[in-house]
Design a protein around this motif. Structure first.
Motif, PDB file in Angstrom:
ATOM      1  N   GLY A  47     -46.435  16.526  51.731  1.00  0.00           N
ATOM      2  CA  GLY A  47     -46.396  15.303  52.429  1.00  0.00           C
ATOM      3  C   GLY A  47     -47.549  14.315  51.905  1.00  0.00           C
ATOM      4  N   SER A  48     -47.973  13.539  52.695  1.00  0.00           N
ATOM      5  CA  SER A  48     -49.221  12.627  51.963  1.00  0.00           C
ATOM      6  C   SER A  48     -50.394  12.782  52.976  1.00  0.00           C
ATOM      7  N   GLY A  49     -51.295  12.116  52.628  1.00  0.00           N
ATOM      8  CA  GLY A  49     -52.763  11.965  53.454  1.00  0.00           C
ATOM      9  C   GLY A  49     -52.208  11.800  54.686  1.00  0.00           C
ATOM     10  N   THR A  50     -51.398  10.884  55.017  1.00  0.00           N
ATOM     11  CA  THR A  50     -51.079  10.308  56.367  1.00  0.00           C
ATOM     12  C   THR A  50     -50.355  11.618  57.320  1.00  0.00           C
ATOM     13  N   THR A  51     -49.506  12.538  56.618  1.00  0.00           N
ATOM     14  CA  THR A  51     -48.944  13.596  57.094  1.00  0.00           C
ATOM     15  C   THR A  51     -49.957  14.625  57.597  1.00  0.00           C
ATOM     16  N   LYS A  74     -56.979  -1.203  57.356  1.00  0.00           N
ATOM     17  CA  LYS A  74     -55.723  -0.737  57.544  1.00  0.00           C
ATOM     18  C   LYS A  74     -55.464   0.782  58.004  1.00  0.00           C
ATOM     19  N   PHE A  75     -56.265   1.475  57.469  1.00  0.00           N
ATOM     20  CA  PHE A  75     -56.140   3.094  57.692  1.00  0.00           C
ATOM     21  C   PHE A  75     -56.754   3.226  59.269  1.00  0.00           C
ATOM     22  N   GLY A  76     -57.876   2.837  59.625  1.00  0.00           N
ATOM     23  CA  GLY A  76     -58.194   3.232  60.951  1.00  0.00           C
ATOM     24  C   GLY A  76     -57.111   2.428  61.745  1.00  0.00           C
ATOM     25  N   GLU A  77     -56.533   1.681  61.519  1.00  0.00           N
ATOM     26  CA  GLU A  77     -55.599   0.984  62.471  1.00  0.00           C
ATOM     27  C   GLU A  77     -54.308   1.888  62.416  1.00  0.00           C
ATOM     28  N   ARG A  78     -54.041   2.433  61.282  1.00  0.00           N
ATOM     29  CA  ARG A  78     -52.888   3.258  61.506  1.00  0.00           C
ATOM     30  C   ARG A  78     -53.255   4.715  62.430  1.00  0.00           C
ATOM     31  N   TRP A  79     -54.550   5.382  62.216  1.00  0.00           N
ATOM     32  CA  TRP A  79     -54.602   6.303  63.101  1.00  0.00           C
ATOM     33  C   TRP A  79     -54.403   5.811  64.597  1.00  0.00           C
ATOM     34  N   GLN A  80     -54.979   4.723  64.548  1.00  0.00           N
ATOM     35  CA  GLN A  80     -54.642   4.126  66.294  1.00  0.00           C
ATOM     36  C   GLN A  80     -53.343   4.099  66.520  1.00  0.00           C
ATOM     37  N   VAL A 126     -62.259   8.937  62.542  1.00  0.00           N
ATOM     38  CA  VAL A 126     -62.829   7.926  62.119  1.00  0.00           C
ATOM     39  C   VAL A 126     -62.457   8.103  60.627  1.00  0.00           C
ATOM     40  N   VAL A 127     -62.764   6.981  59.804  1.00  0.00           N
ATOM     41  CA  VAL A 127     -62.361   6.744  58.396  1.00  0.00           C
ATOM     42  C   VAL A 127     -63.755   6.739  57.774  1.00  0.00           C
ATOM     43  N   HIS A 128     -63.828   7.699  56.742  1.00  0.00           N
ATOM     44  CA  HIS A 128     -65.294   7.619  56.116  1.00  0.00           C
ATOM     45  C   HIS A 128     -65.461   6.503  54.728  1.00  0.00           C
ATOM     46  N   SER A 129     -64.264   6.515  54.176  1.00  0.00           N
ATOM     47  CA  SER A 129     -64.166   5.156  52.995  1.00  0.00           C
ATOM     48  C   SER A 129     -62.912   4.564  53.461  1.00  0.00           C
ATOM     49  N   GLU A 130     -62.928   3.349  54.003  1.00  0.00           N
ATOM     50  CA  GLU A 130     -61.918   2.479  54.331  1.00  0.00           C
ATOM     51  C   GLU A 130     -61.476   1.867  53.051  1.00  0.00           C
ATOM     52  N   THR A 131     -60.504   2.401  52.496  1.00  0.00           N
ATOM     53  CA  THR A 131     -60.069   1.886  51.206  1.00  0.00           C
ATOM     54  C   THR A 131     -59.583   0.539  51.208  1.00  0.00           C
ATOM     55  N   SER A 132     -59.097   0.108  52.358  1.00  0.00           N
ATOM     56  CA  SER A 132     -58.402  -1.102  52.516  1.00  0.00           C
ATOM     57  C   SER A 132     -59.393  -2.240  52.363  1.00  0.00           C
ATOM     58  N   VAL A 156     -62.203  13.456  60.541  1.00  0.00           N
ATOM     59  CA  VAL A 156     -62.620  12.481  59.564  1.00  0.00           C
ATOM     60  C   VAL A 156     -61.448  12.219  58.428  1.00  0.00           C
ATOM     61  N   ASP A 157     -60.982  10.854  58.159  1.00  0.00           N
ATOM     62  CA  ASP A 157     -60.057  10.565  57.299  1.00  0.00           C
ATOM     63  C   ASP A 157     -61.287  10.577  55.943  1.00  0.00           C
ATOM     64  N   GLY A 158     -61.146  11.489  55.022  1.00  0.00           N
ATOM     65  CA  GLY A 158     -62.064  11.392  53.899  1.00  0.00           C
ATOM     66  C   GLY A 158     -61.048  11.311  52.688  1.00  0.00           C
ATOM     67  N   ILE A 159     -60.028  10.557  52.817  1.00  0.00           N
ATOM     68  CA  ILE A 159     -59.011  10.618  51.604  1.00  0.00           C
ATOM     69  C   ILE A 159     -59.406   9.874  50.289  1.00  0.00           C
ATOM     70  N   THR A 160     -60.579   8.960  50.727  1.00  0.00           N
ATOM     71  CA  THR A 160     -61.252   8.437  49.353  1.00  0.00           C
ATOM     72  C   THR A 160     -62.640   8.862  49.391  1.00  0.00           C
ATOM     73  N   SER A 161     -63.104   9.742  49.875  1.00  0.00           N
ATOM     74  CA  SER A 161     -64.435  10.094  49.992  1.00  0.00           C
ATOM     75  C   SER A 161     -64.555  11.606  49.255  1.00  0.00           C
ATOM     76  N   SER A 181     -53.761  14.207  47.639  1.00  0.00           N
ATOM     77  CA  SER A 181     -53.791  14.644  46.381  1.00  0.00           C
ATOM     78  C   SER A 181     -54.109  13.463  45.389  1.00  0.00           C
ATOM     79  N   GLN A 182     -53.626  12.252  45.780  1.00  0.00           N
ATOM     80  CA  GLN A 182     -53.457  11.299  44.672  1.00  0.00           C
ATOM     81  C   GLN A 182     -54.425  10.179  44.670  1.00  0.00           C
ATOM     82  N   LYS A 183     -55.744  10.458  45.449  1.00  0.00           N
ATOM     83  CA  LYS A 183     -56.817   9.523  45.151  1.00  0.00           C
ATOM     84  C   LYS A 183     -58.086  10.271  44.390  1.00  0.00           C
ATOM     85  N   ALA A 184     -59.042  10.808  45.005  1.00  0.00           N
ATOM     86  CA  ALA A 184     -60.012  11.446  44.041  1.00  0.00           C
ATOM     87  C   ALA A 184     -59.623  12.703  43.334  1.00  0.00           C
TER      88      ALA A 184
END
Ligand SMILES: *Cc1c(COP(=O)(O)O)cnc(C)c1O
Length: 379
Positions: A47-51, A74-80, A126-132, A156-161, A181-184
């Motif tokens: 899947g992706s980070g969202t999955t 954008k990503f914090g809003e997605r988790w809401q 929470v989002v650690h690194s809010e990429t948006s 914790v959304d650590g997708i870009t940390s 997988s596709q960020k850091a």
């Protein structure tokens, strides 16, 4: 992507229900535990980070409880939104803490919400690194206050940390840390990763109703992971290649990887300052730098740098909290990127801005500012 990773992706497929593939899963889990900084269970989910984050949201929320979801992008809003999507099924009260885009998550407001809702709170997201918004939040402080409330797990959304700057899951007391997988992580898109600490694993055991999902039911994933297996057919090539990318990072050492990210970011900020640009964030994330377009330069810049220099810039995003499409652009410092690439990217940006008529941009001084910052950081 590193050539070694691309080579691994091209290897013939082996069957996934074999000892050879279980060895791959086991090795990767060990590497991911080091990258995430946990001795807990680590899951690699197709899947992706969202999955992966959605699975943690739907499986760790206690039915009938309160969940706190923090958003300043954008990503914090997605988790809401995802909590909203499951709220009726799980009978959740969703407490939303919204903060301005470009600002870090407000630790005191999270603390107040935890106190106000007390033991009814089962999860804080929470989002650690809010990429948006290219913004980092103080997850260590948020973890410390969350730990004062035994009923609350910290997701914790650590997708870009993760893999870009420090987010030591166990040291900080994070219960569930997610990345993709596709960020850091230097892989193509297609996998999400979850680290689950002891409290998260206990929560999965304690909830006896099945979650509103089947393939995202973390209990199935945890059970399979204990046997170095995957509950469903895994993306064999991606898992094998992630092992190669993790080995590269661990060989360098995570501290060295984090230092490189920080160096590229500081150099980019220095170049942007030399160009007279205004940063998008008051609390810049080490993994991504965002800046407002200066007067006279519009979002057409991105097509210019792509077509003339083969450099891809990310644009701004629109959400509930702000509309940044066409107003900002973003540069990545994570993953397989180095000084030479970043310097070339900055030169492309400055050149195209100058050609668009922006007087502040001069490619030579932008690159000189980058170089001075990078060599100062390298000591
Ligand atoms: C990219 C990203 C996501 C979404 O991940 P997908 O892999 O696109 O599902 C979530 N949060 C952050 C911080 C991201 O950067």
């Amino acid at each position: 992507m590193p050539p070694q990773v691309l080579e691994a992706l091209a290897e013939p497929i082996i069957h996934h229900r074999t000892a050879a593939f279980r060895a791959v899963i086991a090795e990767l889990a060990g590497q991911l535990r080091q990258v995430l900084g946990t001795s807990g269970t680590v899951i690699s989910m197709a899947g992706s980070g969202t999955t992966a984050f959605e699975s943690s949201q739907l499986c760790l929320a206690k039915p009938g409880s309160t969940v706190i979801a923090v958003a300043g992008g954008k990503f914090g809003e997605r988790w809401q939104d995802i909590y909203d999507a499951y709220a009726a099924f799980l009978n959740l009260k969703v407490v939303k803490i919204d903060h301005p885009w470009g600002q870090p998550a407000p630790v005191d407001a999270i603390d107040r919400a935890l106190q106000e809702h007390g033991e009814s709170v089962s999860c804080v997201a929470v989002v650690h690194s809010e990429t948006s918004t290219a913004t980092a939040s103080d997850v260590q402080a948020i973890a410390a206050i969350t730990r004062n409330h035994p009923s609350a797990l910290l997701l914790v959304d650590g997708i870009t940390s993760v893999g870009a700057f420090a987010c030591p899951m166990d040291d900080w007391g994070i219960d569930c840390l997610v990345t993709g997988s596709q960020k850091a992580m230097m892989l193509p898109p297609g996998l999400g990763y979850l680290g689950l600490g002891p409290r998260a694993l206990q929560r999965l055991e304690a909830i006896d109703a099945p979650p509103p999902g089947y393939a995202m039911n973390l209990r199935k994933w945890v059970k399979a992971a204990a046997k170095d297996d995957s509950p469903f057919t895994p993306p064999v090539s991606l898992l094998r290649a992630q092992r190669v990318a993790c080995a590269m990072m661990l060989e360098q050492g995570m501290t060295a990887v984090h230092q490189r990210t920080a160096r590229l970011q500081a150099g980019t900020v220095a170049a942007f300052e030399a160009m007279g640009l205004k940063l998008a964030s008051a609390s810049p994330s080490p993994s991504v730098t965002g800046a407002y377009y200066p007067d006279g330069v519009d979002d057409g810049l991105r097509a210019q740098v792509r077509d003339r220099f083969d450099v891809h810039l990310a644009g701004g995003q629109d959400g509930r909290g702000a509309k940044w499409k066409g107003k900002v652009f973003r540069v990545s410092h994570m993953g397989y990127v180095d000084e030479a690439m970043t310097r070339a990217g900055l030169e492309a940006i400055a050149t195209c801005m100058a050609d668009a008529g922006y007087a502040g941009a001069d490619a030579k001084s932008a690159v000189a500012a980058f170089d001075a910052s990078v060599s100062a950081a390298a000591g």
